[in-house]
Design a protein around this motif. Structure first.
Motif, PDB file in Angstrom:
ATOM      1  N   THR A 175      47.686  34.987  47.785  1.00 53.08           N
ATOM      2  CA  THR A 175      46.870  34.790  46.934  1.00 53.08           C
ATOM      3  C   THR A 175      46.435  34.018  45.547  1.00 53.08           C
ATOM      4  OG1 THR A 175      48.977  36.933  46.390  1.00 53.08           O
ATOM      5  CG2 THR A 175      47.741  36.012  44.691  1.00 53.08           C
ATOM      6  N   ASN A 176      46.506  32.747  45.238  1.00 52.07           N
ATOM      7  CA  ASN A 176      46.448  31.643  44.595  1.00 52.07           C
ATOM      8  C   ASN A 176      44.971  31.370  45.089  1.00 52.07           C
ATOM      9  OD1 ASN A 176      48.234  31.881  43.010  1.00 52.07           O
ATOM     10  ND2 ASN A 176      49.476  29.337  43.597  1.00 52.07           N
ATOM     11  N   GLY A 202      43.040  34.448  44.241  1.00 54.97           N
ATOM     12  CA  GLY A 202      41.824  33.842  42.888  1.00 54.97           C
ATOM     13  C   GLY A 202      41.417  32.777  42.484  1.00 54.97           C
ATOM     14  N   ASN A 203      41.455  31.762  42.840  1.00 54.18           N
ATOM     15  CA  ASN A 203      40.756  30.413  43.626  1.00 54.18           C
ATOM     16  C   ASN A 203      39.282  30.690  43.325  1.00 54.18           C
ATOM     17  OD1 ASN A 203      39.451  27.906  42.932  1.00 54.18           O
ATOM     18  ND2 ASN A 203      40.957  26.605  44.843  1.00 54.18           N
ATOM     19  N   ASN A 204      38.938  31.430  44.707  1.00 52.58           N
ATOM     20  CA  ASN A 204      37.840  31.516  45.165  1.00 52.58           C
ATOM     21  C   ASN A 204      37.202  32.649  44.703  1.00 52.58           C
ATOM     22  OD1 ASN A 204      36.857  29.752  47.909  1.00 52.58           O
ATOM     23  ND2 ASN A 204      39.099  31.049  48.256  1.00 52.58           N
ATOM     24  N   LEU A 205      38.109  33.629  44.236  1.00 52.96           N
ATOM     25  CA  LEU A 205      37.049  35.211  43.183  1.00 52.96           C
ATOM     26  C   LEU A 205      36.273  34.758  42.412  1.00 52.96           C
ATOM     27  CD1 LEU A 205      36.221  38.249  43.297  1.00 52.96           C
ATOM     28  CD2 LEU A 205      38.385  38.822  42.685  1.00 52.96           C
ATOM     29  N   VAL A 243      41.588  45.661  37.761  1.00 50.48           N
ATOM     30  CA  VAL A 243      42.564  46.088  38.461  1.00 50.48           C
ATOM     31  C   VAL A 243      43.149  44.756  40.043  1.00 50.48           C
ATOM     32  CG1 VAL A 243      43.846  47.673  40.049  1.00 50.48           C
ATOM     33  CG2 VAL A 243      42.049  48.145  38.300  1.00 50.48           C
ATOM     34  N   PRO A 244      42.006  44.147  40.557  1.00 49.23           N
ATOM     35  CA  PRO A 244      43.387  43.101  41.657  1.00 49.23           C
ATOM     36  C   PRO A 244      43.457  41.598  40.575  1.00 49.23           C
ATOM     37  CG  PRO A 244      40.778  43.883  42.051  1.00 49.23           C
ATOM     38  CD  PRO A 244      41.354  44.872  41.645  1.00 49.23           C
ATOM     39  N   ILE A 245      42.355  41.571  39.796  1.00 50.82           N
ATOM     40  CA  ILE A 245      42.456  40.187  39.352  1.00 50.82           C
ATOM     41  C   ILE A 245      43.948  40.250  38.226  1.00 50.82           C
ATOM     42  CG2 ILE A 245      41.328  39.106  37.234  1.00 50.82           C
ATOM     43  CD1 ILE A 245      38.523  39.382  38.373  1.00 50.82           C
ATOM     44  N   ILE A 246      43.895  41.743  37.865  1.00 48.84           N
ATOM     45  CA  ILE A 246      45.413  41.435  36.763  1.00 48.84           C
ATOM     46  C   ILE A 246      46.327  41.777  38.247  1.00 48.84           C
ATOM     47  CG2 ILE A 246      46.667  42.811  35.035  1.00 48.84           C
ATOM     48  CD1 ILE A 246      44.528  41.597  34.111  1.00 48.84           C
ATOM     49  N   TYR A 247      46.837  42.263  38.786  1.00 47.11           N
ATOM     50  CA  TYR A 247      47.667  42.565  39.750  1.00 47.11           C
ATOM     51  C   TYR A 247      48.179  41.536  40.714  1.00 47.11           C
ATOM     52  CZ  TYR A 247      48.998  47.916  39.800  1.00 47.11           C
ATOM     53  OH  TYR A 247      48.980  49.389  39.414  1.00 47.11           O
ATOM     54  N   SER A 248      47.198  40.252  40.808  1.00 42.54           N
ATOM     55  CA  SER A 248      47.480  39.360  41.438  1.00 42.54           C
ATOM     56  C   SER A 248      48.335  38.354  40.236  1.00 42.54           C
ATOM     57  CB  SER A 248      46.362  38.576  41.423  1.00 42.54           C
ATOM     58  OG  SER A 248      45.811  38.114  40.260  1.00 42.54           O
ATOM     59  N   LEU A 249      48.098  39.052  39.447  1.00 39.97           N
ATOM     60  CA  LEU A 249      49.623  38.149  38.496  1.00 39.97           C
ATOM     61  C   LEU A 249      49.452  35.673  38.594  1.00 39.97           C
ATOM     62  CD1 LEU A 249      52.449  39.450  39.244  1.00 39.97           C
ATOM     63  CD2 LEU A 249      51.631  40.276  37.227  1.00 39.97           C
ATOM     64  N   ASN A 250      48.035  36.110  38.524  1.00 40.36           N
ATOM     65  CA  ASN A 250      47.446  34.568  38.916  1.00 40.36           C
ATOM     66  C   ASN A 250      47.364  33.981  37.725  1.00 40.36           C
ATOM     67  OD1 ASN A 250      46.225  32.320  39.834  1.00 40.36           O
ATOM     68  ND2 ASN A 250      45.667  33.334  41.272  1.00 40.36           N
ATOM     69  N   ARG A 251      47.522  33.404  36.754  1.00 46.08           N
ATOM     70  CA  ARG A 251      47.849  33.120  36.187  1.00 46.08           C
ATOM     71  C   ARG A 251      46.532  31.681  35.463  1.00 46.08           C
ATOM     72  NH1 ARG A 251      53.474  30.470  34.224  1.00 46.08           N
ATOM     73  NH2 ARG A 251      53.520  29.985  36.612  1.00 46.08           N
ATOM     74  N   MET A 265      43.915  31.563  37.468  1.00 50.19           N
ATOM     75  CA  MET A 265      42.380  32.201  37.597  1.00 50.19           C
ATOM     76  C   MET A 265      42.403  33.426  36.477  1.00 50.19           C
ATOM     77  SD  MET A 265      41.909  35.375  40.070  1.00 50.19           S
ATOM     78  CE  MET A 265      40.242  36.619  40.060  1.00 50.19           C
ATOM     79  N   TRP A 266      43.216  33.353  35.697  1.00 51.55           N
ATOM     80  CA  TRP A 266      42.751  33.861  34.165  1.00 51.55           C
ATOM     81  C   TRP A 266      43.098  33.121  33.632  1.00 51.55           C
ATOM     82  CZ3 TRP A 266      48.481  37.363  33.435  1.00 51.55           C
ATOM     83  CH2 TRP A 266      48.270  38.104  34.638  1.00 51.55           C
ATOM     84  N   ILE A 267      43.601  31.921  32.987  1.00 51.66           N
ATOM     85  CA  ILE A 267      42.972  30.990  32.505  1.00 51.66           C
ATOM     86  C   ILE A 267      41.748  29.991  32.574  1.00 51.66           C
ATOM     87  CG2 ILE A 267      43.566  28.561  31.843  1.00 51.66           C
ATOM     88  CD1 ILE A 267      46.516  29.678  32.358  1.00 51.66           C
ATOM     89  N   GLY A 268      41.226  29.950  34.046  1.00 52.71           N
ATOM     90  CA  GLY A 268      39.743  29.713  34.289  1.00 52.71           C
ATOM     91  C   GLY A 268      38.875  30.338  33.627  1.00 52.71           C
ATOM     92  N   LEU A 269      38.665  31.593  34.494  1.00 54.12           N
ATOM     93  CA  LEU A 269      37.817  32.676  33.645  1.00 54.12           C
ATOM     94  C   LEU A 269      37.926  32.423  32.513  1.00 54.12           C
ATOM     95  CD1 LEU A 269      38.799  35.743  35.672  1.00 54.12           C
ATOM     96  CD2 LEU A 269      36.974  34.112  35.765  1.00 54.12           C
TER      97      LEU A 269
END
Length: 499
Positions: free
Chosen positions: A241-242, A245-248, A280-288, A290-294
């Motif tokens: 998952t990480n 999130g990194n790539n997307l 939807v998948p961005i939130i479901y990833s629970l990838n903090r 990625m959220w901070i990076g975006l």
């Protein structure tokens, strides 16, 4: 000489000049115009198709196969081989060109590669407090890591040494867009079908050392109890998952440029729909991370657009953010964000491994220990290790929680300085580029510098970053008029600020 070739040199072709939306400044201080050659329809086509000996694959096809074709290699289970194999024809092409140009700060990267190579001699050096790995596996891991560093270096040099006539920047960005949409589609499917897995074809044909992680099984999602109960976290077309999130997050920057800046009005409408679905998948990833990076990427873009006086573009960004915020507020996704923000079970593990990695770098600051190491136990006691009831307890991998920790344990403090030094040099070399490509490219490089704290860069994230540097490098040459476009005609550059 064929009839077509002779007419091409003698017909009454007309040349039109059009504004380059990628290379021209957003505030029009520097305007780049490219020639569009239009030939009369009566030009003889009798010599087509070209003889078989004249048919060639388009320039950059290995990059297209590696980037746009990544989901296929993921499904086959052979992504570990993609970039080393793609680098072979690219290196041959560079060899045939003769003199090869290098990007700004490239000497720093060469020193980093030399350091990585030298660190192989530290693989057998004992690191106090860690378990020594045995067997040839550690040499395979080291070899593939070095091979991928070299392969991505070749890719960067190839892209930077091609011209706009050979390999247009638009084409490279379109490959990013293909992979971005693939990540969004597969990420959305992982939310709907989290248990979908299949056996990779490579598992039947290749030895384990040449297969991707996962024991030959390919999965759409990682199902993990991050919030207490198990839930799907998008991973495809990557193993974790990480990595997704990194790539997307990096690819979304180029998707906005490819479909927003270069696209038609209908393509921009599709872009808004795709970004909405991606939430939807961005939130479901629970990838903090990625959220901070975006969030940082959007904040930097807003500030730079405001400083450049691009009020219209700034209002569009703010409108999109407002709509996205409204969608989240009106959906159950907001609850996931709040729950994830309050759940930081990985913070302690990351902090412990970072401290251990810093200690390892202090023990060998110049060359490190060549590769990752495993702790003897957990962060609480060396007596706590893997068991049947808790297979993930103890024996944690030092260097697995981000590129920074990997560099600290593998190449020491010097490796960190050289690696980040090259990225920072590239960032500041092109930071004055006010064009859409300049804004996107420097944003991607800046995001990857931040992601060193939480994500590993090999392989695709560093590939996207290096290709972004290559595009920035190409764009700088084009903006100086030092490039070839169309039928060998240089671009026309107007610098309004110097009139």
């Amino acid at each position: 000489m064929s009839m077509l070739e002779s007419r091409a040199g003698t017909d009454d072709a007309t040349t039109e000049w059009v504004r380059d939306p990628l290379g021209s400044d957003l505030d029009d201080r520097v305007v780049v115009r490219l020639p569009v050659v239009r030939r009369p329809r009566w030009v003889d086509q009798s010599s087509w198709p070209l003889p078989r000996s004249d048919r060639r694959l388009p320039p950059g096809w290995p990059i297209a196969a590696a980037v746009a074709g990544w989901p296929l290699w993921w499904a086959l289970g052979v992504t570990i081989l993609v970039f080393p194999l793609a680098a072979i024809p690219l290196a041959w092409s560079l060899h045939r060109r003769g003199r090869v140009k290098t990007p700004p700060g490239f000497l720093i990267w060469v020193l980093f590669l030399a350091l990585v190579t030298l660190s192989v001699f530290a693989l057998d050096v004992e690191l106090v407090g860690t378990a020594m790995s045995s067997g040839i596996g550690r040499y395979f891991a080291f070899g593939f890591r070095l091979l991928n560093y070299l392969a991505l270096t070749v890719m960067l040099l190839y892209l930077g040494n091609t011209t706009e006539a050979e390999l247009p920047r638009r084409r490279v960005i379109s490959w990013f867009c293909v992979l971005a949409v693939s990540c969004i589609v597969l990420g959305s499917l992982s939310v709907v079908m989290p248990d979908f897995t299949f056996k990779a074809p490579a598992s039947y044909l290749l030895p384990g050392a040449l297969q991707d992680e996962g024991g030959g099984m390919v999965q759409l999602a990682q199902v993990q109890p991050v919030l207490g109960e198990t839930s799907p976290r998008p991973a495809a077309p990557f193993p974790f998952t990480n990595a997704w999130g990194n790539n997307l997050s990096l690819l979304l920057v180029w998707l906005v440029v490819g479909w927003g800046v270069l696209g038609s009005r209908s393509r921009r409408t599709v872009l808004l729909l795709v970004l909405t679905v991606a939430l939807v998948p961005i939130i479901y990833s629970l990838n903090r991370g990625m959220w901070i990076g975006l969030g940082l990427a959007v904040a930097v873009a807003v500030v730079r657009l405001a400083l450049w006086g691009r009020i219209k573009a700034l209002l569009v960004v703010l409108a999109v953010l407002t709509v996205a915020g409204s969608v989240l507020a009106a959906s159950p996704l907001e609850n996931l964000i709040s729950a994830r923000a309050e759940t930081g079970h990985s913070n302690e593990v990351r902090g412990s491994l970072l401290g251990t990695a810093i200690g390892a770098a202090a023990s060998s600051p110049v060359v490190g220990f060549g590769s990752t190491r495993k702790t003897l136990g957990s962060d609480e006691s060396i007596a706590i290790g893997p068991s049947e009831a808790c297979p993930k307890c103890g024996a944690r991998n030092i260097g697995s929680t981000g590129q920074l920790t990997l560099l600290l344990v593998s190449q020491g403090f010097l490796g960190v300085v050289l690696y980040l030094g090259f990225l920072f040099w590239a960032l500041f070399s092109f930071l004055r580029d006010r064009s859409p490509l300049g804004l996107a490219g420097t944003t991607v490089v800046g995001m990857e510098i931040f992601y060193c704290l939480v994500y590993s860069a090999l392989t695709m994230p560093l590939a996207i970053t290096f290709l972004s540097i290559g595009l920035l490098w190409r764009n700088a040459r084009l903006r100086r008029g030092d490039d070839v476009v169309g039928d060998g005609v240089p671009p026309e550059v107007v610098e309004v600020g110097r009139r």
